[in-house]
Scaffold this active site. Sequence first.
Site, short mmCIF file in Angstrom:
data_model
loop_
_atom_site.label_atom_id
_atom_site.label_comp_id
_atom_site.label_asym_id
_atom_site.label_seq_id
_atom_site.Cartn_x
_atom_site.Cartn_y
_atom_site.Cartn_z
N TYR A 66 0.88 -1.18 0.00
CA TYR A 66 0.00 0.00 0.00
C TYR A 66 0.91 1.22 0.00
O TYR A 66 1.44 1.63 1.03
CB TYR A 66 -0.93 -0.03 1.21
CG TYR A 66 -1.81 1.19 1.36
CD1 TYR A 66 -2.41 1.78 0.27
CD2 TYR A 66 -2.04 1.75 2.62
CE1 TYR A 66 -3.22 2.91 0.41
CE2 TYR A 66 -2.85 2.86 2.78
CZ TYR A 66 -3.43 3.44 1.66
OH TYR A 66 -4.23 4.54 1.80
N ASP A 112 -2.33 -1.17 -4.01
CA ASP A 112 -2.68 0.20 -4.33
C ASP A 112 -1.38 0.99 -4.42
O ASP A 112 -0.78 1.32 -3.40
CB ASP A 112 -3.61 0.76 -3.24
CG ASP A 112 -3.95 2.22 -3.44
OD1 ASP A 112 -3.50 2.82 -4.44
OD2 ASP A 112 -4.68 2.77 -2.60
#
Length: 251
Positions: free
Chosen positions: A105, A144
């Site tokens: 992330y 992400d």
Amino acid sequence: MRLVSWNVNGLRACVNKGFNEYFKEVDADIFCVQETKLQEGQITLDHGEQYRQYWNYAEKKGYSGTAVFTKQEPLSVRYGMEEETEPEGRIITLEFDAFYLVNVYTPNAKRDLSRLDYRLEWEDRFLRYLQELDARKPVIACGDLNVAHQEIDIKNWKSNRGNSGFTDEERGKMTGLLEAGFIDTFRHFYPDRTDVYSWWSNMPKVRERNVGWRIDYFLASARLAPMLTDARIDCHVTGSDHCPVILEAEL
């Protein structure tokens, strides 16, 4: 082998919006999540004995965090990059016989770009980390990455030029990563496909009109290309402001 990645933007909330049903339906061999936003003991997920669970919690409550659910037991598990732990819970690396799986992330530069310098420094460390792993065995990195790489990856690229997630600096770091020997697996299969995104603002009607960004990825070492069979984005799946992305491979 089917690998899935999903920024759930709060796992407890996502569980109430269909997470478990999608998890069962997609039947992934490895399922990675980002932005779990919880601490140890705040949730119990029972997906049967076939899945092993690995969690990296942020020190700050209700912030960041990653997890991996895998049917195959890894040879080793690592949390963080150079260090053995990292306070924002952003990375988990699982080593398997044929490859490393890195669930990440990436930090957001923030709307005012106040964290852009930190973000760029993170990108340099992340690339070095992937290269160190890749020197030992191939790498699949997912998550992400908080950047729309090309103009084709964002609906309104002209008006977003220079904004967080679409600065020249962030896009350049992604270009450098790919040039270092990694594949954007979705573009590997669909180099010209438009209007396919993985994140939408929560502003009214934005998702309905598909005004989105593609910021969730599966990257792979270039030498894995012959073993990749498909990549897709499950845009129809709600439950978060992001949707799941999927990689199919013969590993």
